[in-house]
Write a protein that holds these residues in place. Sequence first.
Motif, PDB file in Angstrom:
ATOM      1  N   MET A 201      49.927  35.381  38.924  1.00  0.00           N
ATOM      2  CA  MET A 201      50.146  36.826  39.007  1.00  0.00           C
ATOM      3  C   MET A 201      51.523  37.130  39.564  1.00  0.00           C
ATOM      4  O   MET A 201      52.236  38.012  39.072  1.00  0.00           O
ATOM      5  CB  MET A 201      49.055  37.471  39.870  1.00  0.00           C
ATOM      6  CG  MET A 201      49.088  39.005  39.867  1.00  0.00           C
ATOM      7  SD  MET A 201      50.320  39.736  40.976  1.00  0.00           S
ATOM      8  CE  MET A 201      49.559  39.375  42.558  1.00  0.00           C
TER       9      MET A 201
ATOM     10  N   PRO B 239      46.233  42.779  33.959  1.00  0.00           N
ATOM     11  CA  PRO B 239      45.022  42.188  33.366  1.00  0.00           C
ATOM     12  C   PRO B 239      45.282  40.854  32.680  1.00  0.00           C
ATOM     13  O   PRO B 239      44.413  39.985  32.678  1.00  0.00           O
ATOM     14  CB  PRO B 239      44.574  43.254  32.358  1.00  0.00           C
ATOM     15  CG  PRO B 239      45.159  44.526  32.855  1.00  0.00           C
ATOM     16  CD  PRO B 239      46.453  44.161  33.511  1.00  0.00           C
TER      17      PRO B 239
ATOM     18  N   GLY C 204      44.416  42.005  40.810  1.00  0.00           N
ATOM     19  CA  GLY C 204      44.697  41.993  39.378  1.00  0.00           C
ATOM     20  C   GLY C 204      45.688  43.063  38.967  1.00  0.00           C
ATOM     21  O   GLY C 204      45.338  43.995  38.231  1.00  0.00           O
TER      22      GLY C 204
ATOM     23  N   HIS D 144      44.881  38.058  35.213  1.00  0.00           N
ATOM     24  CA  HIS D 144      43.673  38.053  36.031  1.00  0.00           C
ATOM     25  C   HIS D 144      42.656  37.094  35.428  1.00  0.00           C
ATOM     26  O   HIS D 144      42.350  37.172  34.240  1.00  0.00           O
ATOM     27  CB  HIS D 144      43.079  39.464  36.096  1.00  0.00           C
ATOM     28  CG  HIS D 144      41.861  39.570  36.943  1.00  0.00           C
ATOM     29  ND1 HIS D 144      40.595  39.730  36.430  1.00  0.00           N
ATOM     30  CD2 HIS D 144      41.700  39.527  38.295  1.00  0.00           C
ATOM     31  CE1 HIS D 144      39.717  39.791  37.417  1.00  0.00           C
ATOM     32  NE2 HIS D 144      40.359  39.671  38.548  1.00  0.00           N
TER      33      HIS D 144
ATOM     34  N   ARG E 192      41.089  48.556  34.353  1.00  0.00           N
ATOM     35  CA  ARG E 192      42.415  47.951  34.491  1.00  0.00           C
ATOM     36  C   ARG E 192      43.103  47.818  33.134  1.00  0.00           C
ATOM     37  O   ARG E 192      44.313  48.045  33.014  1.00  0.00           O
ATOM     38  CB  ARG E 192      42.308  46.578  35.155  1.00  0.00           C
ATOM     39  CG  ARG E 192      42.124  46.619  36.656  1.00  0.00           C
ATOM     40  CD  ARG E 192      41.890  45.226  37.192  1.00  0.00           C
ATOM     41  NE  ARG E 192      41.946  45.194  38.652  1.00  0.00           N
ATOM     42  CZ  ARG E 192      41.615  44.135  39.380  1.00  0.00           C
ATOM     43  NH1 ARG E 192      41.197  43.027  38.784  1.00  0.00           N
ATOM     44  NH2 ARG E 192      41.695  44.174  40.702  1.00  0.00           N
TER      45      ARG E 192
ATOM     46  N   SER F  87      43.914  35.492  41.182  1.00  0.00           N
ATOM     47  CA  SER F  87      45.170  36.254  41.086  1.00  0.00           C
ATOM     48  C   SER F  87      46.205  35.669  42.047  1.00  0.00           C
ATOM     49  O   SER F  87      46.740  36.376  42.894  1.00  0.00           O
ATOM     50  CB  SER F  87      44.929  37.736  41.383  1.00  0.00           C
ATOM     51  OG  SER F  87      44.238  37.903  42.607  1.00  0.00           O
TER      52      SER F  87
END
Length: 300
Positions: free
Chosen positions: A247, A140, A137, A143, A214, A243
């Motif tokens: 991501m 955030p 992650g 995630h 995070r 993720s």
Amino acid sequence: MALTGIALDDWLALGQVFRYRGHQIRWWEAGVGEPLLLIHGFPSGSWDWHYLWNALAERYRVIALDMIGFAFSDKPRNYTYSLIDQADLQQALLQHLGVDQYHVLAHDYGDSVAQELLVRHEQGPGFLRSMCFLNGGLFPETHHPVLLQKLLMSPIGSFIGSRYNRDRMARTFGNIFGPQTKPDEQELDAFWQMIEFNQGPKIMHLLIRYMADRRVHRDRWVAAMQRARVPLRVIDGAVDPVSGARMVERYRQLIPNPDTVLLPHIGHYPQVEAPELVLQHYLTFRQQQVDVTAHTTTPA
């Protein structure tokens, strides 16, 4: 050539122990050469690297620990778990070993610990040589926690953790691995042994606070990645629902000159699901650094 893993009992026998804030921390070391710190994820431990361990130890001095609250390290119930403290722990081990310059290969929860190390590197004289992230992650906003993580973060988190068992773990892991690279029963047994050791499920609601950490540290961690003076690479299982490709897309939007590798059909644990590919792409990353250094030091 397929990489041969290390059975969990054999892995455990190779471990050593040092003390951190009054608690026993299990750690491992092998090989010679430039130090390479391996940082594991949630909710397992350093055995996650067992397929890569010997291959990396042929080239580097590899170092790994089970973070406090994880696997075969102590799991105190009256402890303030945080990503900042886990970064302190990594640095405590490296200081114990006399290591002042090193590379990092991290996964999942370990990515966040690595991000904190990168901030510290950027703020000081510098101690990192390179950093490589596997699925985690990093942002955030991209995630997507699984149901278990959401429940652990809720007011009933301690109850959910206390009822966590191997069957629930197997279902969760089955959902986050790739469709053709699911863990077998022996691997699931090993993952569960790490989690259940020393009544680990009873502190999972404390460990899960990293998700809030995070969000708190997101901006300074991302800023450190954007101005990083060390090489960065992401090697990511594309079909990871937590993720994966989303991501990596965000990474490419935010990080200058992004160096990313997407592994098709691979899920959240690429070092377990496709260790040969991870090794290949990691060694290429490291070789690029050697080539750049050679080019910049060669007389015209």
